[in-house]
Design an enzyme around this catalytic site. Structure first.
Site, mmCIF file in Angstrom:
data_model
loop_
_atom_site.group_PDB
_atom_site.id
_atom_site.type_symbol
_atom_site.label_atom_id
_atom_site.label_comp_id
_atom_site.label_asym_id
_atom_site.label_seq_id
_atom_site.Cartn_x
_atom_site.Cartn_y
_atom_site.Cartn_z
ATOM 1 N N ARG A 35 0.806 -1.379 0.032
ATOM 2 C CA ARG A 35 -0.078 -0.089 -0.063
ATOM 3 C C ARG A 35 0.892 1.312 -0.023
ATOM 4 N NH1 ARG A 35 -3.389 -1.467 5.099
ATOM 5 N NH2 ARG A 35 -1.655 -2.699 5.527
ATOM 6 N N LYS A 89 1.844 1.519 7.295
ATOM 7 C CA LYS A 89 2.222 0.771 8.606
ATOM 8 C C LYS A 89 2.973 1.419 9.445
ATOM 9 C CE LYS A 89 0.797 -2.579 9.414
ATOM 10 N NZ LYS A 89 -0.524 -2.978 10.028
ATOM 11 N N TYR A 99 -0.685 4.192 10.711
ATOM 12 C CA TYR A 99 -1.307 3.327 11.507
ATOM 13 C C TYR A 99 -0.128 2.993 12.687
ATOM 14 C CZ TYR A 99 -5.233 1.727 9.119
ATOM 15 O OH TYR A 99 -6.613 1.698 8.375
ATOM 16 N N HIS A 106 -0.607 1.259 16.334
ATOM 17 C CA HIS A 106 -0.948 -0.065 17.079
ATOM 18 C C HIS A 106 0.248 -0.051 18.283
ATOM 19 C CE1 HIS A 106 -3.622 -1.453 13.957
ATOM 20 N NE2 HIS A 106 -2.788 -1.212 12.988
ATOM 21 N N GLU A 157 -5.670 4.554 14.000
ATOM 22 C CA GLU A 157 -6.684 3.793 14.385
ATOM 23 C C GLU A 157 -7.306 4.364 15.685
ATOM 24 O OE1 GLU A 157 -3.231 3.101 14.345
ATOM 25 O OE2 GLU A 157 -2.618 2.705 16.409
ATOM 26 N N VAL A 217 -11.860 -9.131 17.911
ATOM 27 C CA VAL A 217 -12.062 -8.275 18.863
ATOM 28 C C VAL A 217 -11.119 -6.773 19.047
ATOM 29 C CG1 VAL A 217 -12.915 -10.041 20.754
ATOM 30 C CG2 VAL A 217 -10.554 -9.098 20.933
ATOM 31 N N LEU A 218 -11.768 -5.612 19.359
ATOM 32 C CA LEU A 218 -11.086 -4.775 19.877
ATOM 33 C C LEU A 218 -11.752 -3.855 20.955
ATOM 34 C CD1 LEU A 218 -8.964 -2.538 18.661
ATOM 35 C CD2 LEU A 218 -10.651 -1.469 17.410
ATOM 36 N N ILE A 244 -4.591 -9.406 15.644
ATOM 37 C CA ILE A 244 -2.856 -9.646 16.135
ATOM 38 C C ILE A 244 -2.118 -8.219 15.940
ATOM 39 C CG2 ILE A 244 -2.220 -9.831 13.370
ATOM 40 C CD1 ILE A 244 -0.901 -11.857 16.721
ATOM 41 N N ASP A 245 -2.658 -7.198 15.532
ATOM 42 C CA ASP A 245 -2.098 -5.946 15.311
ATOM 43 C C ASP A 245 -2.142 -5.128 16.547
ATOM 44 O OD1 ASP A 245 -4.825 -5.347 14.913
ATOM 45 O OD2 ASP A 245 -4.370 -4.089 13.143
HETATM 46 N N1 LIG Z 1 -4.438 -7.914 10.915
HETATM 47 C C1 LIG Z 1 -4.857 -6.939 9.959
HETATM 48 O O1 LIG Z 1 -4.431 -6.849 8.922
HETATM 49 C C2 LIG Z 1 -5.974 -5.881 10.586
HETATM 50 C C3 LIG Z 1 -6.201 -5.906 11.787
HETATM 51 N N2 LIG Z 1 -7.248 -5.188 12.212
HETATM 52 C C4 LIG Z 1 -7.693 -5.209 13.530
HETATM 53 O O2 LIG Z 1 -8.970 -6.056 13.849
HETATM 54 C C5 LIG Z 1 -9.332 -5.666 14.975
HETATM 55 C C6 LIG Z 1 -11.019 -5.310 15.040
HETATM 56 O O3 LIG Z 1 -11.250 -4.324 14.496
HETATM 57 P P1 LIG Z 1 -12.565 -3.804 14.036
HETATM 58 O O4 LIG Z 1 -13.581 -4.710 13.787
HETATM 59 O O5 LIG Z 1 -12.525 -2.659 13.300
HETATM 60 O O6 LIG Z 1 -13.082 -3.226 15.632
HETATM 61 P P2 LIG Z 1 -14.459 -2.919 16.046
HETATM 62 O O7 LIG Z 1 -14.367 -1.881 17.083
HETATM 63 O O8 LIG Z 1 -15.355 -2.390 14.740
HETATM 64 O O9 LIG Z 1 -15.212 -4.382 16.661
HETATM 65 C C7 LIG Z 1 -14.410 -4.971 17.889
HETATM 66 C C8 LIG Z 1 -15.937 -5.651 18.357
HETATM 67 O O10 LIG Z 1 -15.149 -6.479 19.482
HETATM 68 C C9 LIG Z 1 -16.074 -6.322 20.494
HETATM 69 N N3 LIG Z 1 -15.438 -6.825 21.861
HETATM 70 C C10 LIG Z 1 -14.402 -6.383 22.569
HETATM 71 N N4 LIG Z 1 -14.215 -7.098 23.482
HETATM 72 C C11 LIG Z 1 -14.858 -8.335 23.310
HETATM 73 C C12 LIG Z 1 -14.731 -9.667 24.048
HETATM 74 N N5 LIG Z 1 -13.899 -9.676 25.105
HETATM 75 N N6 LIG Z 1 -15.523 -10.397 23.284
HETATM 76 C C13 LIG Z 1 -16.225 -10.321 22.426
HETATM 77 N N7 LIG Z 1 -16.313 -9.219 21.809
HETATM 78 C C14 LIG Z 1 -15.624 -8.150 22.052
HETATM 79 C C15 LIG Z 1 -16.542 -5.232 20.525
HETATM 80 O O11 LIG Z 1 -17.888 -4.973 21.264
HETATM 81 C C16 LIG Z 1 -16.800 -4.761 18.988
HETATM 82 O O12 LIG Z 1 -17.981 -4.933 18.522
HETATM 83 C C17 LIG Z 1 -8.588 -4.624 15.545
HETATM 84 O O13 LIG Z 1 -7.472 -5.081 16.258
HETATM 85 C C18 LIG Z 1 -8.012 -4.008 14.213
HETATM 86 O O14 LIG Z 1 -6.724 -3.337 14.622
HETATM 87 C C19 LIG Z 1 -7.798 -4.512 11.221
HETATM 88 C C20 LIG Z 1 -7.475 -4.405 10.160
HETATM 89 C C21 LIG Z 1 -6.407 -5.053 9.462
HETATM 90 C C1 LIG Z 2 -5.270 -1.760 10.278
HETATM 91 C C2 LIG Z 2 -3.930 -2.467 10.125
HETATM 92 O O1 LIG Z 2 -3.317 -2.970 10.741
HETATM 93 C C3 LIG Z 2 -3.666 -2.438 8.619
HETATM 94 O O2 LIG Z 2 -4.504 -2.072 7.845
HETATM 95 O O3 LIG Z 2 -2.524 -3.230 8.070
HETATM 96 MG MG LIG Z 3 2.587 -4.278 13.959
#
Ligand SMILES: NC(=O)C1=CN([C@@H]2O[C@H](COP(=O)(O)OP(=O)(O)OC[C@H]3O[C@@H](n4cnc5c(N)ncnc54)[C@H](O)[C@@H]3O)[C@@H](O)[C@H]2O)C=CC1
Ligand SMILES: CC(=O)C(=O)O
Ligand SMILES: [Mg+2]
Length: 371
Positions: free
Chosen positions: A15, A75, A94, A96, A118, A239-240, A269-270
Site C-alpha cells: 500500500r 504501517k 497506523y 498499534h 486507528e 475483538v477490539l 494480531i495488530d
Molecule cells: N491484521 C490486520 O491486517 C488487520 C487487523 N485489524 C484489527 O482487527 C481488530 C478488530 O477491528 P474492528 O472490527 O475494526 O473493531 P470494532 O471496534 O469495529 O469491533 C470490535 C468488536 O469487538 C467486540 N469486543 C470487545 N471485547 C470483546 C470480548 N472480550 N469478547 C467479544 N467481543 C468483544 C466489541 O464489542 C466490538 O463489537 C482490531 O484489532 C484491528 O486493528 C484491522 C484491519 C487489518
Molecule cells: C489496520 C492495519 O493494521 C492494517 O491495515 O494493516
Molecule cells: Mg505491528
C-alpha cells in the site's frame, strides 16, 4: 507544508499512504509533496502519475525524510524508519502501539508528534480510519482461513460449504464489529454455519436484525468460548478495545479441545492478538501450527490487496491529511474532537491512556498539548 510519502518497507506491504489524486489536492492548496520513487507501484500508481499530479519523485530516502515536516505512511514505522524521525516532524500512520513497547519507546525518544489512524473516532462511535482496512481484513480472513483448512496447509480438510449430503463447516467469529461482520458475511456467502460472539448486546441486536437468523449471535462468555473451541472448524479473532492490547480469549489449554487441523485466524494480531498462542506472521510465511491447530496471524492483511486497500484507506485519510497540511497538527487536532484522540505520542510523552496503561507509563491529556 513539506509532505513526504515514503515507500512502505514492512514485509509484503504494497500500500501507499497517498494516491496521485491526494497529491493533486495537496499541491493545489500550495503544499509541497515528495513521494519516494516507486512508492505507489504496488498499488498501481507510477512515478509519472505522481509527477503529473504535481508531486516531486525523490529517489534519495535520506533526503525525503530529512526535508519533511509531515510524513504520511501506512504501517507502523519499522526500526530504520523510527531512527529517521526527528522532534520537529509529524508522523501520520497506523501505530498499534499497545502491541509494541520497543516502537512506543522509539517514538517517544524521537520527540516527534505521532498521530495514529486507528484511534481517530467519529460521531457515531466508530473508528473511521480503521474501518476501511477492517472491512478488507474481515473479508480476507475467511479466504485465508479456508485455504488454511486444506490438508496441504496442515488443516483438517474441511470444505466450508460442505457438499450435498455433507454438512458445512462451522465458523465462529469473536467480536462482531467491522472485521467480524465482514468475515461473517463472507463465511455466510460461502455456505458455512456462522456464529458471532460479542460482549455488546447492542451490536448483537444489530447483527441479528440485519441477518435475520442466518448468522447466530451469542453473548461472549467463558462458556461460549469453550463451546466455540470444541465445535468450530475456524475461529476468527476480531475483538477490539480501541488503542489497548487485545484480551486473550482462547488459551493454549483450550487448543486441546479443538478438532485437529482446525484454524485460528487472529485478525486482532495488530493489537497483540486475542489467542494466547498467536504471534505476528507475514504474508511470506502466514501460518504456523501449535498443538495441531493452524494459526494465521498476518498483521498487515490488507497489504496483499494493495490496490483496493490503498483506494479505500486514502479515501478515509485524505480529509485528515488536508487538515494537518492546511492548519498544522496543533490547530487541526484542536478544531476536531474526533481527530484529537489520534494523538498517541508527542514530545517524548504518551498521550493515549490505553497505550500508557499497556506499559505502565504515565500519559498526558492530548487536549493539554494543543491548548
Ligand atoms: N491484521 C490486520 O491486517 C488487520 C487487523 N485489524 C484489527 O482487527 C481488530 C478488530 O477491528 P474492528 O472490527 O475494526 O473493531 P470494532 O471496534 O469495529 O469491533 C470490535 C468488536 O469487538 C467486540 N469486543 C470487545 N471485547 C470483546 C470480548 N472480550 N469478547 C467479544 N467481543 C468483544 C466489541 O464489542 C466490538 O463489537 C482490531 O484489532 C484491528 O486493528 C484491522 C484491519 C487489518
Ligand atoms: C489496520 C492495519 O493494521 C492494517 O491495515 O494493516
Ligand atoms: Mg505491528
Amino acid at each position: 507544508m513539506k509532505i513526504a510519502v515514503p515507500k512502505e518497507i514492512k514485509n509484503h506491504e504494497y500500500r501507499v499512504a497517498l494516491t496521485p489524486t491526494g497529491a493533486r489536492e495537496l499541491v493545489g492548496r500550495g503544499h509541497s509533496v515528495s513521494v519516494q520513487a516507486a512508492a505507489g507501484e504496488g498499488a498501481g500508481f507510477s512515478d509519472s502519475d505522481y509527477e503529473a499530479a504535481g508531486a516531486r519523485v525523490e529517489a534519495n530516502v535520506d533526503a525525503l525524510w530529512q526535508s519533511a515536516e509531515l510524513i504520511l505512511k501506512v504501517k507502523e514505522p519499522q526500526a530504520e524508519e523510527v531512527a529517521r524521525l526527528t522532534a520537529n516532524q509529524t508522523l501520520f500512520t497506523y501505530l498499534h502501539l499497545a502491541a509494541e513497547q520497543t516502537l512506543t519507546q522509539g517514538l517517544m525518544a524521537s520527540g516527534a508528534t505521532c498521530i495514529a489512524y486507528e484511534t481517530i473516532t467519529d460521531a457515531r462511535g466508530g473508528l473511521p480510519l480503521l474501518a476501511p482496512m477492517s472491512t478488507v481484513a474481515g473479508r480476507m480472513a475467511v479466504q485465508a482461513g479456508a485455504h488454511s483448512l486444506e490438508k496441504a496447509q496442515g488443516g483438517s480438510g474441511v470444505l466450508l460449504p460442505g457438499v450435498p449430503g455433507v454438512a458445512p463447516g462451522k465458523v465462529t467469529v469473536i467480536g462482531g464489529g467491522v472485521v467480524g461482520e465482514n468475515a461473517a458475511r463472507m463465511a455466510l456467502g460461502l455456505g458455512a454455519e456462522v456464529t458471532i460472539l460479542d460482549k455488546s448486546i447492542a451490536r448483537l441486536e444489530v447483527l441479528d436484525d440485519r441477518y435475520q437468523g442466518r448468522i447466530k449471535t451469542v453473548y461472549s462468555t467463558a462458556d461460549a468460548l469453550d463451546q466455540a473451541a470444541k465445535e468450530s472448524d475456524m475461529i476468527i479473532g476480531a475483538v477490539l478495545i480501541p488503542g489497548a492490547a487485545a484480551p486473550k480469549l482462547i488459551t493454549r489449554t483450550m487448543l486441546a479441545d479443538m478438532k485437529p487441523g482446525s484454524v485460528l485466524v487472529d485478525v486482532a494480531i495488530d493489537q497483540g492478538g486475542c489467542f494466547e498462542t498467536s504471534k505476528p506472521t507475514t504474508h511470506a510465511e502466514p501460518t504456523y501450527i501449535v498443538d495441531g491447530i493452524v494459526h494465521y496471524c498476518v498483521a498487515n492483511m490488507p497489504g496483499a490487496v494493495a490496490r483496493t486497500s490503498t483506494l479505500g484507506l486514502t479515501n478515509a485519510t485524505l480529509p485528515f491529511v488536508l487538515a494537518l497540511a492546511d492548519k498544522g497538527w496543533q490547530q487541526a487536532l484542536k478544531d476536531d474532537p474526533h481527530f484529537l484522540p489520534g494523538l498517541n505520542v508527542h514530545n517524548g510523552q504518551v498521550t493515549y491512556q490505553a497505550v500508557a496503561d499497556a506499559f505502565g507509563l504515565n500519559s498526558i491529556d492530548p487536549a493539554s498539548v494543543v491548548a
